[in-house]
Design a protein around this motif. Structure first.
Motif, PDB file in Angstrom:
ATOM      1  N   PRO A   1      13.742  30.447 -11.424  1.00  0.00           N
ATOM      2  CA  PRO A   1      13.437  29.874 -12.743  1.00  0.00           C
ATOM      3  C   PRO A   1      14.588  29.065 -13.329  1.00  0.00           C
ATOM      4  CG  PRO A   1      14.054  32.158 -12.993  1.00  0.00           C
ATOM      5  CD  PRO A   1      14.106  31.880 -11.523  1.00  0.00           C
TER       6      PRO A   1
ATOM      7  N   PRO B   1      12.337  27.572 -16.670  1.00  0.00           N
ATOM      8  CA  PRO B   1      11.381  28.519 -17.253  1.00  0.00           C
ATOM      9  C   PRO B   1      10.056  27.824 -17.564  1.00  0.00           C
ATOM     10  CG  PRO B   1      13.505  28.630 -18.364  1.00  0.00           C
ATOM     11  CD  PRO B   1      13.524  27.395 -17.525  1.00  0.00           C
TER      12      PRO B   1
ATOM     13  N   PHE C   1       7.983  30.761 -14.564  1.00  0.00           N
ATOM     14  CA  PHE C   1       8.893  29.811 -13.950  1.00  0.00           C
ATOM     15  C   PHE C   1       8.099  28.636 -13.401  1.00  0.00           C
ATOM     16  CE2 PHE C   1       7.280  31.958 -10.260  1.00  0.00           C
ATOM     17  CZ  PHE C   1       7.297  30.996  -9.246  1.00  0.00           C
TER      18      PHE C   1
ATOM     19  N   ASN D   1       9.147  25.699 -10.384  1.00  0.00           N
ATOM     20  CA  ASN D   1      10.160  25.230  -9.443  1.00  0.00           C
ATOM     21  C   ASN D   1       9.628  23.968  -8.773  1.00  0.00           C
ATOM     22  OD1 ASN D   1      11.692  25.209  -6.686  1.00  0.00           O
ATOM     23  ND2 ASN D   1      12.817  26.650  -8.001  1.00  0.00           N
TER      24      ASN D   1
END
Length: 825
Positions: A180, A209, A215, A217
């Motif tokens: 995150p 975040p 999260f 990514n």
């Protein structure tokens, strides 16, 4: 063996059912032990690679980044000896999506997962794949950027009873990064020692975040790759130049990797806690690239149906109705001086070499919810969509039947693959008096896949006015798809499974799986698996498995049309070979029939043990595959059959020499052994990791029909890949410096295009890095450091100019050096 198994029911399925996982470290003042948690081969939380009942390789994302190449296929080949892929320089659509082989089997014998979810297959069918890959339709993993990977798990065992179709050779699961926060940016540039093949990539990864409970990514990679040339001038082209034809190019035909431009790869992985023990997750990728490669040279004196008719020049009469000049007996020079007679030397006086490629678009997305119900059952409900499209192009060629009105660039059409998946999975642990809870997993899957052929522009498939005079129809080299060849074909299937696993006693793991799958076109298949791992001592364990499996024919294999121009070694000339559906009326005359699924029986026996500080695994495998699906041998066409094919939409059949079709018509047994040894020490530098991976694989064709599979194809299947491979690698950290070395050995292989057996080679890779700060570093490396080439082809100049075998398992471009700069934050 000291196991770290935890069989309690998980709160979420993040680890239990195909979720991202990360290494778990146990550390004291003297030693560091890494237990790598796996998410495939089991539905139990906390299993590690060493206590699994089946062999599983765990490869970290860093192992992929510490290489010079950017194609994930090549990166995986360099670290997994049982995985083979080659350059595919002149292989029609296989040059766009390179076929790869795990444990000596076809590309579509390996199931590919991302975050534990099935990845869609590519639209490309590998018509030319040195026998082993011929006719395969596997996934395209090159669309995944290495910087997005947290780890990769390679399950070297049959797993169709757990995961369904295609999992005969094994399963490869790509786990995406799920951090995150933080990230990295990398710029890489390199080229071959010869000065060509320059390439660059810019890649990045960023975790952030997503709300206060989740999260996101994100990873990307963008780059390009120039082509390479490892050809010698063909004797026939050299003779033309010596005779004064200055329009012939040197080399007339290029052997090398194709040019790749606008190569974009993006990946998103995200998740968020919803409260009440529930989690929402989603991940996917989007990628595009343009691939541009070469074909075979068309000699301006001898290429049949364009420049020649047998031994005579082929001259077209543009107006045979006027009764003036019928062009009979004209030479090419005579035609150039005549307004009514036409020779293609007017357009291509030095002959021509078509350029072929495609624009590839790949898109996938999975979303789902997982959690735990009040009764203790953990659940995972997901839906996924996968899309792959290859829009072909060909230029520097002709539709000879159109004469002087022909374009020299064509859009032959496109292949498209669309897949939809819906999964519901459940798992719960029960206390039944064993050494651990009995893990009970069950679930349901619905899958639908569609293959589509989009028609090309009219000139790419048209039969022009000069066809009746012997000129070939359709775009020369890769004929376009006509209206009747185009279409859309779909198939859906349903599956349900039960998967049981427990430690029966302390140190004895036992697993059992059963899967029933129903396909709408050929019915139901039932498959099972039994696997076990037994601790003999604290440092020695035995493991083994037995399973049955299957692979369903794809809608593309059942319905695709294709025409390939191939070099015939016996004739020393180019021939046009077509592939038609097995249910086409012409195929039925040669024994064609609807395709059935392949069936397999797979068993393994292995040991996991420690000798001093060295961890070793040894696994033997035996894979029997019945009713394998592959193109038949080539059949000659009669005039009536040509007419029938043209009537069915294959307009290019007017200039076909041979045809083939898919068939279930041979059985094979593939056996081998995998050995993996790892050792870590702090006696060399700050820390040194050393690993040795060895694979030995043999395939034998047990049963076949001489009417459909010939001796050359059998030899391709049995000898087309190296029988043995091994890789020895070492990485050392010394303060701010890092050193990596890798030695890879390849056994010999058979190339059916050359009719040669080529000797194996040993390659060395090396990399050195320096960290200026905790965040910034620079890395200089070389692949094939010693500039090793394959054995030269003794008949290159007299044939088609390929100085080296095009099916070399490690490429044929020589050494490659690169520079990487990396910044982490």
């Amino acid at each position: 063996m000291n196991k770290t198994t935890n069989l309690s029911t998980p709160t979420l399925l993040a680890a239990a059912i195909a979720a991202a996982s990360s290494p778990v470290f146990a550390q004291d003042t003297d030693t560091r032990v890494m237990e790598e948690v796996i998410t495939i081969g089991t539905r139990v939380e906390g299993r590690t690679a060493t206590d699994s009942a089946v062999p599983i390789d765990i490869i970290s994302g860093d192992d992929f980044m510490k290489q010079g190449d950017t194609d994930l296929n090549s990166l995986l080949r360099n670290v997994v000896p049982s995985y083979n892929v080659n350059t595919q320089p002149i292989s029609d659509a296989a040059s766009l999506v390179r076929p790869a082989n795990l444990r000596g089997l076809a590309p579509d014998h390996t199931l590919v997962l991302v975050n534990g979810k099935r990845r869609h297959r590519a639209a490309v069918i590998a018509w030319l794949g040195n026998g082993v890959s011929d006719g395969a339709q596997g996934p395209d993993i090159s669309q995944i950027p290495a910087i997005a990977l947290q780890q990769v798990e390679v399950l070297r065992d049959g797993a169709a009873a757990q995961y369904g179709s295609d999992a005969i050779a094994g399963v490869i699961n790509f786990e995406l990064k799920d951090s995150p926060d933080g990230g990295s940016v990398e710029v890489k540039a390199g080229q071959f020692y010869e000065g060509d093949g320059r390439q660059y990539t810019v890649s990045g990864n960023y975790g952030m975040p997503f709300t206060s409970q989740g999260f996101a990514n994100v990873s990307f990679e963008f780059g390009a790759q120039e082509d390479t040339d490892r050809s010698v001038q063909r004797d026939d082209a050299a003779a033309l130049i010596a005779a004064g034809n200055t329009a012939v190019v040197d080399p007339a035909q290029v052997w090398g990797r194709p040019e790749i431009s606008d190569d974009l790869k993006t990946v998103v992985n995200m998740g968020v806690e919803l409260g009440g023990g529930k989690e929402f997750y989603a991940f996917g990728n989007y990628g595009t690239k343009t691939v541009d490669g070469g074909f075979y040279f068309r000699n301006p004196e001898t290429r049949s149906a364009v420049f020649a008719n047998g031994a005579d020049p082929l001259i077209g009469d543009l107006d045979p109705s006027n009764g003036l000049d019928n062009c009979a007996g004209f030479s090419h020079a005579d035609a150039l001086a005549s307004a009514e007679c036409f020779s293609f030397q007017e357009i291509f006086p030095g002959g021509f070499t078509p350029r072929f490629g495609g624009e590839v678009t790949d898109l996938a997305g999975v979303t789902g919810v997982r959690g735990e119900m009040a009764n203790g059952w953990a659940y995972d409900i997901s839906a996924g969509l996968g899309y792959n499209d290859v829009d072909f192009f060909i230029y520097n060629t002709v539709n000879a039947s159109l004469g002087p009105q022909t374009p020299t660039a064509f859009n032959p059409g496109a292949y498209t693959q669309l897949e939809k998946n819906f999964n519901v999975d459940f798992v719960k642990g029960y206390d039944v008096g064993l050494a651990s809870e009995l893990s009970v997993a069950t679930g349901f899957e619905w899958r639908d896949e569609t293959f589509e052929i989009t028609t090309g522009d009219q000139a790419s498939y048209e039969i022009g006015p000069l066809a009746s005079q012997g000129f070939s129809a359709a775009s020369n080299g890769f004929p376009g798809f006509g209206p009747l060849a185009g279409g859309q074909w779909s198939r859906s299937n349903y599956a349900t499974y039960v998967d049981l696993e427990a430690d029966v006693t302390e140190g004895w793991l036992l697993g059992l799986a059963l899967r029933v799958e129903d396909f709408e076109d050929f019915g139901t298949t039932t498959n099972g698996k039994l696997a076990t791992n037994v601790d003999i001592t604290d440092s020695f364990a035995l493991r083994g498995s037995w399973s049955t499996g299957f692979r369903a024919p794809t809608p593309g294999q059942s319905n695709a049309f294709n025409v390939s121009t191939e070099f015939d070694l016996a004739l020393n000339d180019l021939v046009n070979n077509g592939t038609i559906p097995s249910t086409n009326p012409v195929a039925l005359l040669r024994g064609g029939e609807p395709l059935d699924p392949e069936k397999s029986t797979n068993w393994t026996l292995g040991a996991v043990f420690t000798v001093g500080a060295i961890d070793i695994t040894v696994d033997y495998f035996n894979i029997e595959v019945e009713d394998r699906i592959a193109p038949s041998q080539l059949y000659s066409l009669t005039e009536a059959e040509v007419d029938s094919l043209v009537a069915s939409g294959v307009t290019s059949a007017a200039n076909l020499q041979n045809f083939r079709f898919f068939t279930n018509d041979f059985d094979t047994t593939t056996t081998g052994v995998d050995i993996v040894a790892t050792y870590s020490t702090d006696m060399i530098g700050d820390n040194t990791d050393i690993s040795l991976a060895y694979n030995q694989t043999q395939t034998e064709v047990d049963k076949f029909s001489p009417e459909t599979i010939d001796a050359t194809r059998i030899r391709e299947l049995e000898e087309g890949l190296p029988e043995s491979r091994w890789t020895l690698s070492s990485s050392t950290a010394v303060g701010s410096w890092g050193f990596l070395g890798r030695v890879s050995s390849y056994d010999d292989w058979f190339d059916s295009e050359d009719g040669q057996v080529y000797s194996g080679e040993v390659l060395v890779d090396a990399e050195v890095s320096y960290a200026f700060t905790d965040q910034a570093s620079v890395i200089l490396g070389a692949q094939n450091l010693l500039d090793q080439y394959p054995e030269e082809n003794p008949g290159a100049a007299g044939g088609v100019g390929n100085q080296y075998s095009q099916f070399s398992p490690f490429g044929f471009e020589g050494g490659f050096y690169y520079l990487r700069t990396r910044y982490e934050f």
